[in-house]
Design a protein around this motif. Sequence first.
Motif, short mmCIF file in Angstrom:
data_model
loop_
_atom_site.label_atom_id
_atom_site.label_comp_id
_atom_site.label_asym_id
_atom_site.label_seq_id
_atom_site.Cartn_x
_atom_site.Cartn_y
_atom_site.Cartn_z
N UNK A 46 -2.87 13.62 8.01
CA UNK A 46 -2.17 14.27 6.90
C UNK A 46 -1.58 13.32 5.88
N UNK A 47 -1.94 12.05 5.95
CA UNK A 47 -1.46 11.06 5.00
C UNK A 47 -2.57 10.75 4.00
N UNK A 48 -2.18 10.11 2.90
CA UNK A 48 -3.17 9.77 1.88
C UNK A 48 -2.77 8.46 1.22
N UNK A 49 -3.70 7.53 1.14
CA UNK A 49 -3.44 6.28 0.45
C UNK A 49 -3.50 6.56 -1.04
N UNK A 50 -2.46 6.14 -1.76
CA UNK A 50 -2.35 6.39 -3.19
C UNK A 50 -2.63 5.08 -3.93
N UNK A 51 -3.57 5.14 -4.88
CA UNK A 51 -3.94 3.93 -5.60
C UNK A 51 -3.68 4.01 -7.09
N UNK A 52 -3.50 5.19 -7.63
CA UNK A 52 -3.22 5.39 -9.04
C UNK A 52 -1.76 5.03 -9.33
N UNK A 53 -1.50 4.22 -10.35
CA UNK A 53 -0.14 3.74 -10.64
C UNK A 53 0.85 4.87 -10.92
N UNK A 54 0.42 5.87 -11.64
CA UNK A 54 1.30 6.99 -11.95
C UNK A 54 1.65 7.73 -10.67
N UNK A 55 0.65 8.00 -9.86
CA UNK A 55 0.87 8.69 -8.58
C UNK A 55 1.76 7.87 -7.66
N UNK A 56 1.62 6.55 -7.69
CA UNK A 56 2.46 5.67 -6.87
C UNK A 56 3.91 5.84 -7.28
N UNK A 57 4.18 5.87 -8.57
CA UNK A 57 5.55 6.04 -9.06
C UNK A 57 6.12 7.38 -8.62
N UNK A 58 5.33 8.44 -8.71
CA UNK A 58 5.78 9.77 -8.27
C UNK A 58 6.08 9.75 -6.78
N UNK B 299 0.87 -1.16 0.00
CA UNK B 299 0.00 0.00 0.00
C UNK B 299 0.91 1.21 0.00
N UNK B 300 0.62 2.17 -0.85
CA UNK B 300 1.46 3.36 -0.97
C UNK B 300 0.76 4.54 -0.29
N UNK B 301 1.55 5.26 0.50
CA UNK B 301 0.99 6.33 1.31
C UNK B 301 1.77 7.62 1.07
N UNK B 302 1.05 8.66 0.73
CA UNK B 302 1.61 9.97 0.45
C UNK B 302 1.88 10.71 1.77
N UNK B 303 2.93 11.53 1.76
CA UNK B 303 3.32 12.42 2.86
C UNK B 303 4.05 11.72 4.01
N UNK B 304 4.51 10.52 3.82
CA UNK B 304 5.36 9.89 4.83
C UNK B 304 6.79 10.37 4.57
N UNK B 305 7.32 11.17 5.48
CA UNK B 305 8.61 11.79 5.22
C UNK B 305 9.66 11.55 6.32
N UNK B 306 9.28 10.89 7.41
CA UNK B 306 10.23 10.73 8.50
C UNK B 306 9.90 9.49 9.32
N UNK B 307 10.78 9.20 10.27
CA UNK B 307 10.56 8.05 11.15
C UNK B 307 9.29 8.20 11.99
N UNK B 308 8.98 9.43 12.37
CA UNK B 308 7.76 9.68 13.14
C UNK B 308 6.52 9.33 12.32
N UNK B 309 6.59 9.62 11.02
CA UNK B 309 5.49 9.27 10.12
C UNK B 309 5.30 7.76 10.09
N UNK B 310 6.40 7.05 10.02
CA UNK B 310 6.34 5.58 10.02
C UNK B 310 5.67 5.09 11.30
#
Length: 186
Positions: A58-70, A3-14
């Motif tokens: 502040x996170x977002x699950x990304x499901x679009x293949x192009x967006x996942x690559x970005x 599952x790909x998640x947008x806006x994960x940028x640090x260990x705290x996000x994890x």
Amino acid sequence: MKIYIKNMVCDRCIMAVRSEFEKSGIHPLAIELGQVELLNEWDEKNKLLLKKRLEELGFEIVEDKIRITVEKIKSLIIALVHHQNLGLKVNLSSYLAQNLAQDYNTLSNLFSEVEGVTIEHFFIKQKIEKVKELLTYNELSLSEIAYKMNYSDVAHLSNQFKKITGITPTKFKLLDKNKRTQIDHL
């Protein structure tokens, strides 16, 4: 399953994402910047609940293949600049192409189309944010920061810093409230 998640940028996000998954009774196999790996598929009810909880943080699950690559490109750059102590002495195009197993030109075009900026510009903005962080700590000299961030010299760092921020690194250090930008807002 990944599952790909947008806006994960640090260990705290994890840690925050792991906590939300576990609160939902889902125990991930692995969590990295921008992605969560699950053993099994998850049902729609859990998916919708978790999606809502993550969005509140502040996170977002990304499901679009192009967006996942970005998002993968962004995660790799953020990890390279902010979390891996490689001294940034790698060729960015090779690094991305190798890690994503895709042609760099394809990645570059896709990134620019979706984000409206080039990969290189995104990379530079990340480097400048890291420089701001290092300046704020006041532990390294400007020449040490330039070396650590793989700039050819202090003048190159200063010019790029001023181009991005509008002020010199020295002026930045003198500001009462150093203006740093959250990584996920770059």
